[in-house]
Design a protein around this motif. Structure first.
Motif, PDB file in Angstrom:
ATOM      1  N   LEU A   1       3.213  -1.088  -0.964  1.00 53.61           N
ATOM      2  CA  LEU A   1       4.476  -2.135  -1.568  1.00 53.61           C
ATOM      3  C   LEU A   1       5.514  -1.712  -1.631  1.00 53.61           C
ATOM      4  CD1 LEU A   1       2.527  -2.680  -5.765  1.00 53.61           C
ATOM      5  CD2 LEU A   1       2.774  -4.145  -3.105  1.00 53.61           C
ATOM      6  N   LYS A   2       5.836  -0.188  -1.276  1.00 50.26           N
ATOM      7  CA  LYS A   2       7.333   0.179  -0.906  1.00 50.26           C
ATOM      8  C   LYS A   2       7.205  -0.468   0.949  1.00 50.26           C
ATOM      9  CE  LYS A   2       8.425   3.663   0.281  1.00 50.26           C
ATOM     10  NZ  LYS A   2       8.536   5.653  -0.125  1.00 50.26           N
ATOM     11  N   ARG A   3       6.114  -0.058   1.708  1.00 48.76           N
ATOM     12  CA  ARG A   3       6.565  -0.241   2.871  1.00 48.76           C
ATOM     13  C   ARG A   3       6.121  -1.410   3.142  1.00 48.76           C
ATOM     14  NH1 ARG A   3       3.591   4.268   6.014  1.00 48.76           N
ATOM     15  NH2 ARG A   3       4.230   6.192   5.432  1.00 48.76           N
ATOM     16  N   THR A   4       5.672  -3.040   2.712  1.00 47.94           N
ATOM     17  CA  THR A   4       5.349  -3.854   2.560  1.00 47.94           C
ATOM     18  C   THR A   4       6.973  -4.385   2.241  1.00 47.94           C
ATOM     19  OG1 THR A   4       3.153  -3.997   1.932  1.00 47.94           O
ATOM     20  CG2 THR A   4       4.696  -6.480   1.605  1.00 47.94           C
TER      21      THR A   4
ATOM     22  N   ARG B   1      13.645  -5.595   2.756  1.00 44.50           N
ATOM     23  CA  ARG B   1      14.437  -5.865   1.101  1.00 44.50           C
ATOM     24  C   ARG B   1      14.662  -3.709   1.059  1.00 44.50           C
ATOM     25  NH1 ARG B   1      10.437  -9.062  -0.145  1.00 44.50           N
ATOM     26  NH2 ARG B   1      11.585 -10.765  -1.792  1.00 44.50           N
ATOM     27  N   THR B   2      16.337  -3.738  -0.199  1.00 43.44           N
ATOM     28  CA  THR B   2      16.701  -2.874  -0.027  1.00 43.44           C
ATOM     29  C   THR B   2      15.097  -1.563  -0.875  1.00 43.44           C
ATOM     30  OG1 THR B   2      18.627  -2.860   0.468  1.00 43.44           O
ATOM     31  CG2 THR B   2      18.261  -0.770  -0.895  1.00 43.44           C
ATOM     32  N   VAL B   3      14.888  -1.059  -0.474  1.00 42.67           N
ATOM     33  CA  VAL B   3      14.066  -0.025  -2.180  1.00 42.67           C
ATOM     34  C   VAL B   3      13.924   1.373  -1.469  1.00 42.67           C
ATOM     35  CG1 VAL B   3      11.473  -0.292  -2.409  1.00 42.67           C
ATOM     36  CG2 VAL B   3      11.734  -1.676  -1.264  1.00 42.67           C
ATOM     37  N   TYR B   4      13.889   1.645  -2.800  1.00 43.92           N
ATOM     38  CA  TYR B   4      13.953   3.442  -3.569  1.00 43.92           C
ATOM     39  C   TYR B   4      12.929   3.419  -4.591  1.00 43.92           C
ATOM     40  CZ  TYR B   4      18.592   2.455  -3.187  1.00 43.92           C
ATOM     41  OH  TYR B   4      20.291   2.219  -2.251  1.00 43.92           O
ATOM     42  N   GLY B   5      11.743   4.326  -3.333  1.00 42.73           N
ATOM     43  CA  GLY B   5      10.915   5.033  -4.487  1.00 42.73           C
ATOM     44  C   GLY B   5      11.148   6.075  -5.615  1.00 42.73           C
ATOM     45  N   ASP B   6      11.281   5.888  -6.371  1.00 44.79           N
ATOM     46  CA  ASP B   6      11.028   7.308  -7.471  1.00 44.79           C
ATOM     47  C   ASP B   6      10.061   7.478  -7.952  1.00 44.79           C
ATOM     48  OD1 ASP B   6      11.828   8.981  -9.534  1.00 44.79           O
ATOM     49  OD2 ASP B   6      12.376   7.196 -10.694  1.00 44.79           O
ATOM     50  N   VAL B   7       9.297   9.143  -8.204  1.00 43.47           N
ATOM     51  CA  VAL B   7       8.544   9.318  -8.551  1.00 43.47           C
ATOM     52  C   VAL B   7       7.883   9.220 -10.372  1.00 43.47           C
ATOM     53  CG1 VAL B   7       8.857  12.269  -8.802  1.00 43.47           C
ATOM     54  CG2 VAL B   7       6.762  11.297  -7.887  1.00 43.47           C
ATOM     55  N   HIS B   8       9.554   9.568 -11.293  1.00 48.64           N
ATOM     56  CA  HIS B   8       9.702   9.885 -12.437  1.00 48.64           C
ATOM     57  C   HIS B   8       8.377  10.531 -12.839  1.00 48.64           C
ATOM     58  CE1 HIS B   8      10.830   8.442 -16.514  1.00 48.64           C
ATOM     59  NE2 HIS B   8       9.688   8.469 -16.632  1.00 48.64           N
TER      60      HIS B   8
ATOM     61  N   ALA C   1       0.051  -7.369  -4.931  1.00 49.48           N
ATOM     62  CA  ALA C   1      -0.975  -6.632  -4.235  1.00 49.48           C
ATOM     63  C   ALA C   1      -1.493  -6.377  -2.041  1.00 49.48           C
ATOM     64  CB  ALA C   1      -1.834  -8.139  -4.693  1.00 49.48           C
ATOM     65  N   PRO C   2      -0.843  -5.476  -2.888  1.00 45.55           N
ATOM     66  CA  PRO C   2      -1.430  -5.125  -0.156  1.00 45.55           C
ATOM     67  C   PRO C   2      -2.524  -5.695  -0.194  1.00 45.55           C
ATOM     68  CG  PRO C   2      -1.074  -3.180  -1.804  1.00 45.55           C
ATOM     69  CD  PRO C   2      -1.362  -4.398  -2.930  1.00 45.55           C
ATOM     70  N   SER C   3      -3.841  -5.614  -0.964  1.00 39.85           N
ATOM     71  CA  SER C   3      -5.279  -6.896  -0.606  1.00 39.85           C
ATOM     72  C   SER C   3      -4.668  -7.895   0.272  1.00 39.85           C
ATOM     73  CB  SER C   3      -6.199  -7.534  -1.950  1.00 39.85           C
ATOM     74  OG  SER C   3      -5.392  -8.026  -2.475  1.00 39.85           O
ATOM     75  N   ALA C   4      -3.627  -8.195   0.741  1.00 39.57           N
ATOM     76  CA  ALA C   4      -3.473  -9.474   0.806  1.00 39.57           C
ATOM     77  C   ALA C   4      -3.241  -8.706   2.049  1.00 39.57           C
ATOM     78  CB  ALA C   4      -2.338 -10.610   0.223  1.00 39.57           C
ATOM     79  N   LEU C   5      -2.624  -7.855   2.485  1.00 36.43           N
ATOM     80  CA  LEU C   5      -2.441  -7.728   4.322  1.00 36.43           C
ATOM     81  C   LEU C   5      -4.258  -7.031   4.354  1.00 36.43           C
ATOM     82  CD1 LEU C   5       0.617  -4.741   3.268  1.00 36.43           C
ATOM     83  CD2 LEU C   5       0.546  -7.444   4.387  1.00 36.43           C
ATOM     84  N   CYS C   6      -4.953  -6.561   3.394  1.00 34.59           N
ATOM     85  CA  CYS C   6      -5.664  -6.129   4.181  1.00 34.59           C
ATOM     86  C   CYS C   6      -6.811  -7.259   4.167  1.00 34.59           C
ATOM     87  CB  CYS C   6      -6.599  -5.464   3.201  1.00 34.59           C
ATOM     88  SG  CYS C   6      -5.862  -4.398   2.245  1.00 34.59           S
ATOM     89  N   GLU C   7      -6.853  -8.015   3.903  1.00 34.88           N
ATOM     90  CA  GLU C   7      -7.175  -9.007   4.205  1.00 34.88           C
ATOM     91  C   GLU C   7      -6.942 -10.008   5.519  1.00 34.88           C
ATOM     92  OE1 GLU C   7      -9.443 -11.009   2.351  1.00 34.88           O
ATOM     93  OE2 GLU C   7     -10.298 -12.186   3.057  1.00 34.88           O
ATOM     94  N   SER C   8      -5.817  -9.899   5.133  1.00 41.67           N
ATOM     95  CA  SER C   8      -5.335 -10.614   7.402  1.00 41.67           C
ATOM     96  C   SER C   8      -5.797  -9.340   8.180  1.00 41.67           C
ATOM     97  CB  SER C   8      -4.146 -10.544   6.966  1.00 41.67           C
ATOM     98  OG  SER C   8      -3.116 -11.253   8.312  1.00 41.67           O
ATOM     99  N   ALA C   9      -6.235  -8.195   7.641  1.00 41.48           N
ATOM    100  CA  ALA C   9      -5.968  -7.172   8.580  1.00 41.48           C
ATOM    101  C   ALA C   9      -7.326  -7.129   9.331  1.00 41.48           C
ATOM    102  CB  ALA C   9      -5.937  -6.077   9.085  1.00 41.48           C
ATOM    103  N   TYR C  10      -8.179  -7.595   7.985  1.00 42.25           N
ATOM    104  CA  TYR C  10      -9.552  -7.623   9.012  1.00 42.25           C
ATOM    105  C   TYR C  10     -10.069  -8.971   9.358  1.00 42.25           C
ATOM    106  CZ  TYR C  10     -14.371  -8.359   7.659  1.00 42.25           C
ATOM    107  OH  TYR C  10     -15.399  -9.096   8.458  1.00 42.25           O
TER     108      TYR C  10
ATOM    109  N   LYS D   1       1.074  -2.650  12.448  1.00 45.83           N
ATOM    110  CA  LYS D   1       2.053  -3.410  11.393  1.00 45.83           C
ATOM    111  C   LYS D   1       1.423  -3.741  10.496  1.00 45.83           C
ATOM    112  CE  LYS D   1       6.625  -4.962  10.595  1.00 45.83           C
ATOM    113  NZ  LYS D   1       7.989  -5.436  11.236  1.00 45.83           N
ATOM    114  N   LEU D   2      -0.085  -3.881  10.428  1.00 46.28           N
ATOM    115  CA  LEU D   2      -0.394  -4.228   8.853  1.00 46.28           C
ATOM    116  C   LEU D   2      -0.847  -2.689   8.534  1.00 46.28           C
ATOM    117  CD1 LEU D   2      -2.315  -7.975  10.037  1.00 46.28           C
ATOM    118  CD2 LEU D   2      -0.762  -7.370   7.575  1.00 46.28           C
ATOM    119  N   LEU D   3      -0.510  -2.320   8.928  1.00 50.44           N
ATOM    120  CA  LEU D   3      -1.970  -0.694   9.168  1.00 50.44           C
ATOM    121  C   LEU D   3      -0.495  -0.029   8.106  1.00 50.44           C
ATOM    122  CD1 LEU D   3      -4.368  -0.257  11.195  1.00 50.44           C
ATOM    123  CD2 LEU D   3      -5.255  -0.707   8.951  1.00 50.44           C
ATOM    124  N   ASP D   4       0.629  -0.349   9.005  1.00 43.09           N
ATOM    125  CA  ASP D   4       1.299   0.494   8.544  1.00 43.09           C
ATOM    126  C   ASP D   4       2.048   0.285   7.077  1.00 43.09           C
ATOM    127  OD1 ASP D   4       3.565   2.766   9.189  1.00 43.09           O
ATOM    128  OD2 ASP D   4       5.026   1.088   8.972  1.00 43.09           O
ATOM    129  N   CYS D   5       2.185  -0.958   6.651  1.00 45.25           N
ATOM    130  CA  CYS D   5       1.973  -1.191   5.478  1.00 45.25           C
ATOM    131  C   CYS D   5       1.363  -1.226   4.649  1.00 45.25           C
ATOM    132  CB  CYS D   5       3.248  -2.259   5.461  1.00 45.25           C
ATOM    133  SG  CYS D   5       4.341  -2.948   6.082  1.00 45.25           S
TER     134      CYS D   5
END
Ligand code: ARG
Length: 584
Positions: free
Chosen positions: A143-146, A152-159, A522-531, A571-575
């Motif tokens: 999701l961060k990569r997407t 978008r500007t995104v910050y990932g925080d491990v918490h 839902a990264p599944s949308a990217l999986c669907e497209s890639a597949y 690109k899809l795989l990278d996301c």
């Protein structure tokens, strides 16, 4: 560039307007049945109520206006009032070349600047990462990569979980085992005294042991409670030992995340959030939200219309210690101050749904963030064995993440052992393929659903798997290499020659999936497209003799299509945070 459905929506909206209807009815979506038509607009059905007219009549009026447009080869009004649209090959080719030249490869960019904080780690100090941390790490990273890919500007925080009850238990047990350590002396002086090195194996074993012990041993339980209070007061000795424990944990956690290509911008923990507790208490008190209940300080967060009981959120326990919810509220103050985020997203397993409902309501009630800030929790399902029960080790224990990764990599290695094609280091290739299999096996599911951990299936070269996707990329690599074409080649697609149409359309649609993946978390949308792209490519490759094609224009165009397919897939795989291999 604009995504294709937006371009088509503009065209259809104009036609609605030209026919005397509201252009807002012109929304175009991708057809659910690509075999019947490519796109559709259902606006005539909604228009029927406004204009008191049969929807098919409205659809026919609009179709008439659309028939002259260059984008469409076929425009149909279909009862009861659908408008079905198919693109001309020329327009499809134009879109492909626009994608190829676009710096974002056709991924639609968000319209206004937006900042998103994603909280997707949640490891706990003194506890090794286990299979439960797998999903938050890989869904969150994706999701961060997407979100970044969409501008978008995104910050990932491990918490990190590092400041509550478990650390009281852990440190109390250390004291039982090593009473002679200087850090347990009342006169411990951090400028002179040292804390001994922490043994990682002992550290990992100590918390479950202490936790079980506290359930039987009342004295130990009381001591450990006092230890939490000491820790939260940063008492010398206790605090210094904790720092040492944290150091060792963080290092081990980072090693594991690295193996998954998961990285955070911030490695903050609950202990960093706790400095905001006084401010939190002040705000809640001033707003008159905080009250005492059984000695604890709580905020009422129930709402009219709640279908389940939403109990008050506990901000301070009766011994004045802070807990899980306190730190989440503190962290919202910190994030608002440091990032002014438009959205804060949290990923944990779905058993924490209620906790986040409480936290979000309290944060909004107290005005810790503006009303418009999106606070959203993605509660994901479990990784299960074939019996549908949470995945366990052979002896029924919790699976450590490092063991799981070892297993996956080893299985990939076994599978590749006899392959003559691997050109890179075999262990390295097995690592990439194993991780791809693992991630795709996870990400291709709806996040909220449980899924079965089935390594054989994940590693299969056929079907919807990461292995199949990497394999498809290697096939394209080999074609491009034979043709002497670079992987970043932006050659123009010249036309559609049949056999390549489905692939071309799916490439043109790839941008849509990013938006869906982001909006639905839902990264599944990217999986669907890639597949789908990979499957269409395989079919095209099977049906077409690309390299030996004699018509030079055709051959050139097909090679350009192969190169574009590769870029779009990578690109899809990278996301999905999946790395490709050169050959396999
Ligand atoms: N450490 C927590 C756990 O193990 C997960 C933290 C998730 N993030 C958060 N902001 N609460 O359950």
């Amino acid at each position: 560039m604009k995504k294709i459905t937006s371009k088509l929506t503009e065209a259809v909206a104009e036609a609605f307007e030209a026919a005397g209807y509201d252009p807002a009815l012109g929304t175009v979506t991708v057809s659910d049945r690509l075999d019947l038509c490519q796109f559709q607009c259902n606006g005539a059905l909604s228009g029927a109520k406004i204009y008191h007219k049969a929807p098919i009549m409205i659809a026919s009026d609009v179709v008439e206006k659309l028939s002259a447009r260059r984008e469409f080869s076929k425009v149909e009004a279909v009862p009861p009032g659908f408008i079905n649209l198919t693109l001309t090959d020329g327009y499809l080719v134009e879109i492909l070349n626009e994608i190829s030249a676009d710096e974002n490869l056709g991924v639609p960019q968000c319209e206004a600047p937006e900042t998103v904080v994603i909280d997707y780690g949640g490891p706990n100090v003194a506890k090794p990462l286990h299979i439960g941390h797998l999903r938050s790490a890989i869904i969150g990273e994706s999701l961060k990569r997407t979100a970044r890919a969409t501008g978008r500007t995104v910050y990932g925080d491990v918490h990190f979980g590092d400041w509550g009850t478990p650390y009281g238990l852990t440190i109390a047990e250390y004291k039982v085992r090593h009473p002679d350590w200087a850090c347990f002396r009342e006169d411990f002086d951090p400028s002179k005294d040292t804390v001994p090195d922490i043994d990682e194996d002992e550290m990992n074993e100590i918390y479950p042991f202490a936790s079980a012990k506290s359930k039987q041993d009342e004295d130990f339980k009381l001591t450990s409670r006092q230890t939490v209070v000491d820790l939260q007061n940063r008492k010398a000795g206790v605090y210094d030992l904790w720092k040492k424990i944290k150091e060792v944990s963080v290092e081990s956690v980072k090693r594991n995340y690295e193996r998954l290509s998961v990285d955070f911008d911030y490695w903050y923990g609950e202990s960093d959030a706790d400095v905001y507790t006084p401010e939190l208490i002040k705000i809640l008190t001033e707003k008159g939200l905080l009250y005492e209940s059984d000695g604890a300080l709580v905020v009422d967060v129930s709402e009219d219309g709640d279908k389940i009981t939403v109990p008050p959120i506990i901000v301070k326990k009766s011994d004045n210690s802070s807990i899980y919810a306190t730190f989440d509220l503190d962290t919202i103050i910190q994030r608002e101050r440091d990032f002014k985020p438009d959205r804060i997203w949290y990923l944990t397993d779905k058993r924490q749904n209620l906790h986040f409902t409480q936290v979000f309501r309290c944060a909004k009630k107290a005005g810790l963030v503006p009303e418009t800030t999106e606070l959203r929790h993605l509660g994901f399902g479990a990784v299960t064995g074939p019996d549908g029960k949470p995945y366990k080790t052979r002896d029924g224990g919790v699976m450590r993440l490092s063991d799981l990764i070892d297993t996956v990599e080893q299985a990939a290695f076994e599978k590749l052992k006899d392959s003559e094609y691997i050109s890179e280091d075999r262990r390295e290739a097995a690592h990439k393929i194993g991780i791809a299999a693992l991630k795709f096996g996870d990400l291709s599911n709806q996040p909220s659903k449980d899924y079965i951990f089935d390594l054989d299936r994940f590693l299969s070269f056929d079907g919807k798997t990461g292995t199949y996707l990497l394999y498809t990329v290697t096939r394209i690599n080999s074609i491009l290499k034979k043709a002497g074409i670079g992987y970043d080649e932006k050659a123009r697609v010249g036309g559609i020659y049949g056999g390549d149409r489905e692939l071309a359309l799916l490439l043109a649609l790839s941008g849509e999936s990013y938006e869906k993946a982001f909006n639905d978390m839902a990264p599944s949308a990217l999986c669907e497209s890639a597949y789908n792209i990979a499957a269409a490519f395989s079919k095209f490759y099977h049906d077409t003799r690309i390299l030996t094609e004699e018509d030079a224009d055709k051959r050139q165009s097909w090679l350009a299509l192969c190169a574009l397919t590769r870029r779009v897939l990578v690109k899809l795989l990278d996301c999905l945070a999946i790395e490709t291999v050169e050959n396999m």
